[in-house]
Scaffold this active site. Structure first.
Site, PDB file in Angstrom:
ATOM      1  N   ARG A  40       0.816  -1.212   0.000  1.00 39.03           N
ATOM      2  CA  ARG A  40       0.000   0.000   0.000  1.00 39.03           C
ATOM      3  C   ARG A  40       0.853   1.267   0.000  1.00 39.03           C
ATOM      4  O   ARG A  40       0.370   2.326  -0.390  1.00 39.03           O
ATOM      5  CB  ARG A  40      -0.952  -0.033   1.213  1.00 39.03           C
ATOM      6  CG  ARG A  40      -1.994  -1.135   1.062  1.00 39.03           C
ATOM      7  CD  ARG A  40      -2.985  -1.139   2.190  1.00 39.03           C
ATOM      8  NE  ARG A  40      -2.492  -1.887   3.344  1.00 39.03           N
ATOM      9  CZ  ARG A  40      -3.206  -2.125   4.437  1.00 39.03           C
ATOM     10  NH1 ARG A  40      -4.427  -1.646   4.541  1.00 39.03           N
ATOM     11  NH2 ARG A  40      -2.703  -2.819   5.433  1.00 39.03           N
ATOM     12  N   CYS A  56       1.270   2.006  15.886  1.00 41.51           N
ATOM     13  CA  CYS A  56       1.234   0.873  16.819  1.00 41.51           C
ATOM     14  C   CYS A  56       1.465   1.357  18.236  1.00 41.51           C
ATOM     15  O   CYS A  56       1.252   0.618  19.185  1.00 41.51           O
ATOM     16  CB  CYS A  56       2.279  -0.158  16.437  1.00 41.51           C
ATOM     17  SG  CYS A  56       3.931   0.453  16.657  1.00 41.51           S
ATOM     18  N   GLU A  91      -7.548  -4.216  18.159  1.00 41.28           N
ATOM     19  CA  GLU A  91      -6.908  -3.046  17.563  1.00 41.28           C
ATOM     20  C   GLU A  91      -7.813  -2.477  16.472  1.00 41.28           C
ATOM     21  O   GLU A  91      -8.133  -3.177  15.505  1.00 41.28           O
ATOM     22  CB  GLU A  91      -5.557  -3.456  16.968  1.00 41.28           C
ATOM     23  CG  GLU A  91      -4.763  -2.277  16.426  1.00 41.28           C
ATOM     24  CD  GLU A  91      -3.384  -2.672  15.910  1.00 41.28           C
ATOM     25  OE1 GLU A  91      -3.273  -3.699  15.205  1.00 41.28           O
ATOM     26  OE2 GLU A  91      -2.412  -1.946  16.208  1.00 41.28           O
TER      27      GLU A  91
HETATM   28  P1  NAD Z   1      -0.291  -6.009   7.693  1.00 39.22           P
HETATM   29  O1  NAD Z   1      -0.070  -7.129   8.634  1.00 39.22           O
HETATM   30  O2  NAD Z   1      -1.540  -5.974   6.911  1.00 39.22           O
HETATM   31  O3  NAD Z   1       0.897  -5.956   6.614  1.00 39.22           O
HETATM   32  C1  NAD Z   1       2.246  -6.010   7.003  1.00 39.22           C
HETATM   33  C2  NAD Z   1       3.036  -6.744   5.935  1.00 39.22           C
HETATM   34  O4  NAD Z   1       2.554  -8.078   5.842  1.00 39.22           O
HETATM   35  C3  NAD Z   1       2.872  -6.108   4.552  1.00 39.22           C
HETATM   36  O5  NAD Z   1       4.127  -6.053   3.941  1.00 39.22           O
HETATM   37  C4  NAD Z   1       1.922  -7.054   3.832  1.00 39.22           C
HETATM   38  O6  NAD Z   1       2.196  -7.168   2.469  1.00 39.22           O
HETATM   39  C5  NAD Z   1       2.160  -8.392   4.519  1.00 39.22           C
HETATM   40  N1  NAD Z   1       0.931  -9.194   4.585  1.00 39.22           N
HETATM   41  C6  NAD Z   1      -0.330  -8.754   4.797  1.00 39.22           C
HETATM   42  N2  NAD Z   1      -1.196  -9.784   4.814  1.00 39.22           N
HETATM   43  C7  NAD Z   1      -0.466 -10.906   4.611  1.00 39.22           C
HETATM   44  C8  NAD Z   1      -0.787 -12.293   4.535  1.00 39.22           C
HETATM   45  N3  NAD Z   1      -2.024 -12.733   4.655  1.00 39.22           N
HETATM   46  N4  NAD Z   1       0.217 -13.172   4.320  1.00 39.22           N
HETATM   47  C9  NAD Z   1       1.493 -12.739   4.197  1.00 39.22           C
HETATM   48  N5  NAD Z   1       1.844 -11.440   4.266  1.00 39.22           N
HETATM   49  C10 NAD Z   1       0.890 -10.535   4.464  1.00 39.22           C
HETATM   50  O7  NAD Z   1      -0.076  -4.671   8.544  1.00 39.22           O
HETATM   51  P2  NAD Z   1      -0.380  -3.178   8.070  1.00 39.22           P
HETATM   52  O8  NAD Z   1      -1.850  -2.988   8.004  1.00 39.22           O
HETATM   53  O9  NAD Z   1       0.445  -2.833   6.883  1.00 39.22           O
HETATM   54  O10 NAD Z   1       0.228  -2.365   9.297  1.00 39.22           O
HETATM   55  C11 NAD Z   1      -0.491  -2.031  10.446  1.00 39.22           C
HETATM   56  C12 NAD Z   1      -0.229  -3.021  11.545  1.00 39.22           C
HETATM   57  O11 NAD Z   1       1.152  -3.059  11.865  1.00 39.22           O
HETATM   58  C13 NAD Z   1      -0.944  -2.664  12.839  1.00 39.22           C
HETATM   59  O12 NAD Z   1      -1.441  -3.839  13.417  1.00 39.22           O
HETATM   60  C14 NAD Z   1       0.161  -2.066  13.688  1.00 39.22           C
HETATM   61  O13 NAD Z   1      -0.055  -2.155  15.078  1.00 39.22           O
HETATM   62  C15 NAD Z   1       1.327  -2.906  13.274  1.00 39.22           C
HETATM   63  N6  NAD Z   1       2.597  -2.238  13.543  1.00 39.22           N
HETATM   64  C16 NAD Z   1       3.333  -2.705  14.580  1.00 39.22           C
HETATM   65  C17 NAD Z   1       4.521  -2.071  14.898  1.00 39.22           C
HETATM   66  C18 NAD Z   1       5.348  -2.544  16.055  1.00 39.22           C
HETATM   67  O14 NAD Z   1       6.445  -2.076  16.188  1.00 39.22           O
HETATM   68  N7  NAD Z   1       4.859  -3.442  16.899  1.00 39.22           N
HETATM   69  C19 NAD Z   1       4.961  -0.972  14.141  1.00 39.22           C
HETATM   70  C20 NAD Z   1       4.186  -0.540  13.072  1.00 39.22           C
HETATM   71  C21 NAD Z   1       2.988  -1.190  12.770  1.00 39.22           C
END
Ligand code: NAD
Length: 502
Positions: A183, A287, A385
């Protein structure tokens, strides 16, 4: 990156060559402030991952043998280039993610600080030593890079999160493959272009764009030694389990539900703007966002009233417009999800005292500031969340109750407390189950030299990202024990512990 009038080509970087999508299926990239499509992310395949790994393996050979003091020259130049292009990177983050210039600039700055940290790699890579573990025998450890490593990153910090691991991994001598969020792929491309300009050899840094196929390609590839993941909890758990099942070292930073505990003695005039910024900054898509306000005792009515007043007055608008305070969420589908959580809260018995469900602007993916009051620990809006500009309010009678509520969460990313009472702070710190703590600070910001320390379901793994944990995650030790038999006068006396029967 080729850009014209907000239209960007999203390309992979493999073996130093920028590759266009070549007819692959794409995922649209939007400007969340207008809803306009500004690019398309190619959905790379496992074969693309394989090509990137092969190029990275070839590059690792030379890079890992390049002395660390030379490797960090690239990082010093990179730091200067990031400074020169600071505003451009900031604006790119605003464009693809939607956050305002202050937040976008903040994330670029935090990212640059990791590059600065990694410039100290000669010190960070130092091993340990003990001389004379037995007479004439010395013991020493050396740190080595792992080989090809990969990072999978989320949409909400498109510049900072890749920089949490990239400079550390390559500074330590690894070759690194990035799979940015489909995205928000634009910032990562610019980071790659600048890294090439800084003189990084081809293949040491690669970008494979895409979604789950590319992720699974990374997790299953035998040539990748370690995977750093940041994203939502279910995907983090999948990445951790699937990666580990394929023999990889994995760190997976996951989702959150962070409490902000407001004690009766809190300095409200200063606390309230800070709470509002934590809950609604970056449209609640952090997050570390404080998403639950836990009001202790008689402070509740006053603090909720003041937050409501401040949140209602927020100027809703695009991140690139001066003065915008509440910026859009990432996608229309995500806005629908946030709205469904507010509906759910209402049906669970929460009181919607500020309602942002009606889109405040016609264009773009905006959601208004929302407060759900009288939320209780058994409601899903208290525990799941939402990742939008929605603050749940839980009212309790004591600090113990506030801690009990907080510890009832499956997550443990962060927690904040607002008070001037040191004893209360100490009691809270000793008893609360969260890894990042803020005292009168609503976003316990991660600094480059400390680990980003989520616990419970907010983190899967052992070594956290950034700080010395990050260096250890991307390196392996060799521990050497040695003696020299020709050393005058010692040969007879030299005995390994096992040889002497110890
Ligand atoms: P997401 O889990 O949707 O995506 C993260 C990554 O995973 C992306 O690169 C995406 O392509 C991949 N992905 C998504 N669905 C997948 C699947 N089914 N199989 C394999 N790969 C997949 O997360 P997001 O919406 O991009 O980001 C927001 C989330 O990240 C929130 O939950 C937030 O709390 C978390 N976050 C955590 C931290 C931390 O340090 N703990 C920091 C930033 C964001």
């Amino acid at each position: 990156m080729q850009a014209s009038e907000k239209s960007y080509e999203v390309r992979n970087l493999i073996g130093g060559s920028w590759e266009s999508g070549d007819g692959r299926e794409t995922e649209p990239v939007y400007d969340p402030a207008t809803g306009e499509v500004i690019g398309g992310t190619p959905l790379s395949t496992k074969e693309d991952v394989d090509r990137a790994v092969k190029a990275a393996q070839a590059a690792f050979e030379g890079w890992s043998k390049t002395p660390v003091v030379q490797r960090i020259q690239v990082l010093f130049r990179y730091k200067m280039l990031l400074e020169e292009h600071f505003e451009e990177l900031r604006d790119l983050v605003t464009l693809e993610n939607g956050k305002d210039a202050k937040d976008a600039g903040g994330e670029v700055r935090r990212g640059i600080e990791v590059v600065e940290f990694a410039c100290g790699m000669p010190s960070l890579l130092m091993g340990e030593s003990v001389r004379d573990v037995a007479r004439g025998i010395d013991n020493v450890s050396y740190r080595y890079p792992l080989g090809v490593v990969a990072a999978i990153t989320p949409f909400n910090f498109p510049c900072m999160v890749p920089l949490w691991t990239l400079p550390v991994a390559i500074g330590a001598g690894n070759a690194y493959i990035l799979k940015p969020s489909e995205r928000t792929p634009l910032s990562a491309i610019r980071l790659g272009e600048l890294l090439a300009e800084a003189g990084l050899p081809n293949g040491v840094f690669s970008i494979v764009n895409g979604a789950h196929d590319a992720v699974n390609g990374i997790l299953e590839h035998p040539g990748i030694e370690a995977v750093s993941f940041v994203g939502s909890q279910p995907v983090a758990e999948h990445v951790y389990r699937h990666g580990a099942a394929h023999g990889k070292r994995v760190q997976a930073l996951a989702g959150a539900k962070n409490s902000m505990i407001v004690m009766p003695d809190a300095v409200l005039d200063k606390a309230v703007p800070n709470i509002v910024s934590s809950a609604y900054g970056n449209a609640g898509e952090r997050c570390l966002a404080g998403s639950v306000l836990v009001a202790v005792g008689e402070v509740a009515d006053e603090v909720v009233g003041k937050i409501r007043e401040a949140a209602s007055a927020m100027k809703v608008g695009p991140g690139y417009e001066e003065g915008s305070e509440l910026t859009p969420v990432i996608r229309a589908s995500h806005r629908d999800r946030v709205r469904s959580y507010v509906d759910l809260g209402e049906s669970e018995g929460a009181e919607v005292v500020l309602d942002g469900r009606e889109p405040p602007l016609e264009e773009g993916f905006f959601f208004g500031p929302t407060i759900l009051d009288n939320v209780t620990g058994d409601m899903r809006v208290a525990r799941e969340e939402i990742f939008g500009p929605v603050l749940s309010v839980v009212r309790v009678e004591s600090l113990d109750e506030a801690i009990e509520f907080t510890n009832g969460s499956s997550f443990g990313n962060a927690c904040s407390i607002y008070t001037e009472n040191g004893a209360a702070v100490r009691y809270w710190r000793e008893n609360v189950e969260a890894g990042m703590l803020g005292v009168n600070i609503g976003v316990a910001a991660p600094m480059a030299f400390f680990p980003f320390n989520g616990v419970k379901d907010s983190f899967y793994g052992d070594l956290h990202a950034t700080g010395k944990d990050g260096v250890r995650f991307f390196t392996e030790n060799k521990v050497e024990i040695s003696r020299f038999l020709s050393e005058p006068g010692t040969t007879e006396a030299v005995r390994l512990p096992t040889e002497s029967g110890a």
